[in-house]
Scaffold this active site. Structure first.
Site, PDB file in Angstrom:
ATOM      1  N   HIS A 392       0.978  -1.284   0.021  1.00  0.00           N
ATOM      2  CA  HIS A 392       0.163  -0.056   0.096  1.00  0.00           C
ATOM      3  C   HIS A 392       0.752   1.247   0.108  1.00  0.00           C
ATOM      4  O   HIS A 392       0.223   2.380  -0.091  1.00  0.00           O
ATOM      5  CB  HIS A 392      -0.969  -0.013   1.336  1.00  0.00           C
ATOM      6  CG  HIS A 392      -2.252   0.751   0.938  1.00  0.00           C
ATOM      7  ND1 HIS A 392      -2.316   1.774  -0.112  1.00  0.00           N
ATOM      8  CD2 HIS A 392      -3.370   0.455   1.557  1.00  0.00           C
ATOM      9  CE1 HIS A 392      -3.497   2.164   0.151  1.00  0.00           C
ATOM     10  NE2 HIS A 392      -4.285   1.416   1.060  1.00  0.00           N
ATOM     11  N   ASP A 396      -2.570   2.063  -4.647  1.00  0.00           N
ATOM     12  CA  ASP A 396      -3.809   2.400  -3.753  1.00  0.00           C
ATOM     13  C   ASP A 396      -4.656   1.069  -4.065  1.00  0.00           C
ATOM     14  O   ASP A 396      -4.739   0.256  -4.952  1.00  0.00           O
ATOM     15  CB  ASP A 396      -4.357   3.537  -4.441  1.00  0.00           C
ATOM     16  CG  ASP A 396      -3.658   4.967  -4.276  1.00  0.00           C
ATOM     17  OD1 ASP A 396      -2.829   4.783  -3.303  1.00  0.00           O
ATOM     18  OD2 ASP A 396      -3.484   5.535  -5.238  1.00  0.00           O
TER      19      ASP A 396
END
Length: 418
Positions: A392, A396
């Site tokens: 992450h 996204d």
């Protein structure tokens, strides 16, 4: 207005306003310290006629006031100045450069002794802060929040402090190890193999490095299963290797990576490196551990090419015949816990990659489907759960969903050339 002029006028102005004989003595230089004395004297000269026309008693009062002003360091100029005189000495940086403080600055600097002590200890100019207290006063929470935000530091100091904290965290993390456990009487103790130690270190390092997030999709593999059944025998005869589900999955992944290249990237400090070649790692379970051989330039291979490469690497991995370069350079990994019957897992990213796909068991399950007319019915379909773990830091959630949704679309369509 006349009284205010008399009160604020220095001794030089009184000399102009007094009757002719005898002239008052020249006042000392300290009686006119303000830079505005020249302007006030000029205005006094303009109003000399008005002042001289006052009764002698008024003139005497004025003279007495000026004599008192001469004996004092300075007279009280105005209401605002009296407030400033009554205020405590300015704190660090408050009303600096010898200038008078504005009303807004006075409100901010008139804070509690605790706030002023905190400001003094940290070298903070309270007048810079936006207070949330009464009349804009700076509260304890205001100044503590300001300190914690790092806004009081210069850019160089902030960068140095951030790097120091990061280095301290990095140094502290590897030192944190589980407590040493002592074996009981009949417990068996076995030393970790070199491979097991490397796997352990690599997995822990990956969890500390990447911000792991996993998303799971259920994919209908029925068309792939039918395509595989139709070509299984002919494929074996033509290529000399068996046809499994994995080549179809590999090809779907490479197509999706070309559409979403962030999944074929690596993180280098504050830079993202997009790898040109798609080198698929395929996790192979061994009796003594786990190894990930790599299919180089997998996007250039057909279904038959992927099948041959995967089966060859897996066989040689189990026979300990892999070369060093065949387990290096991977850019994306696919693992298959479903071969053991697992529905899905949350795989750990194989560093320095940024994503890994876990394939669950492909098994027949009931599924609610709909006819073209919109009527629902239950069908028996070959289904599997696909779990995508991604980093992450640079990927996204929306991109991860789009990527896996595209893999699902490709596999459920079943448009592959065998």
């Amino acid at each position: 207005g006349g009284d205010q002029a008399k009160t604020s006028a220095p001794a030089s102005q009184a000399a102009v306003a007094a009757p002719t004989p005898p002239p008052p003595p020249t006042p000392p230089a300290a009686a006119a310290p303000q830079p505005q004395a020249t302007q006030q004297t000029a205005s006094g000269q303009q109003g000399a006629s008005t002042t001289s026309s006052q009764p002698p008693s008024s003139t005497a009062v004025t003279a007495q006031a000026e004599e008192a002003a001469a004996r004092q360091t300075s007279s009280t100029p105005a209401a605002a100045t009296s407030v400033a005189a009554a205020a405590p000495p300015p704190q660090i940086g408050a009303g600096g450069n010898g200038r008078e403080q504005t009303v807004e600055e006075l409100r901010r600097t008139r804070s509690s002794p605790l706030v002023r002590n905190i400001a003094r200890e940290h070298g903070i100019d309270i007048s810079r802060l936006e207070g949330t207290g009464a009349s804009g006063r700076v509260t304890k929470n205001d100044i503590l929040s300001f300190i914690e935000s790092g806004a009081m530091m210069s850019p160089q100091e902030a960068m140095k402090a951030g790097q120091t904290a990061q280095d301290a965290s990095a140094q502290a993390s590897p030192q944190a190890s589980p407590a040493v456990m002592h074996a009981a009487g009949e417990d068996r103790v076995e030393q970790m193999s070199v491979m097991r130690r490397k796997i352990a270190d690599h997995m822990v390092m990956s969890r500390r490095t990447s911000a792991h997030v996993t998303t799971v999709y259920e994919i209908d593999m029925t068309r792939i299963a039918k395509l595989r059944d139709e070509h299984r025998s002919s494929f074996q005869e033509r290529t000399g290797t068996k046809l499994t589900f994995m080549p179809f999955i590999f090809q779907a992944v490479t197509i999706a990576i070309r559409k979403f290249p962030i999944f074929n990237a690596q993180v280098s400090g504050e830079q993202i490196i997009y790898k040109r070649d798609i080198n698929l790692g395929m996790a192979v379970a061994l009796d003594w551990g786990l190894i990930v051989p790599v299919i180089k330039r997998a996007d250039d291979l057909s279904i038959s090419g992927l099948a041959r490469a995967a089966n060859d690497l897996a066989d040689r991995a189990r026979n300990k015949q892999l070369k060093p370069d065949e387990v290096a350079g991977g850019t994306f990994t696919v693992t298959n816990p479903g071969v053991f019957g697992g529905l899905f897992g949350t795989p750990i990213i194989n560093q320095p990659q940024v994503a890994i796909l876990g394939v669950g068991a492909i098994e027949k399950r009931p599924k609610v489907m709909a006819t073209p007319e919109g009527d629902d019915f239950i069908a028996i379909r070959s289904m599997a759960f696909f779990a995508l773990s991604f980093d992450h830091r640079i990927i996204d959630g929306s991109d991860a969903e789009k990527f896996l949704a595209y893999v699902k679309q490709l596999l459920e369509a079943g448009q592959f050339t065998v």
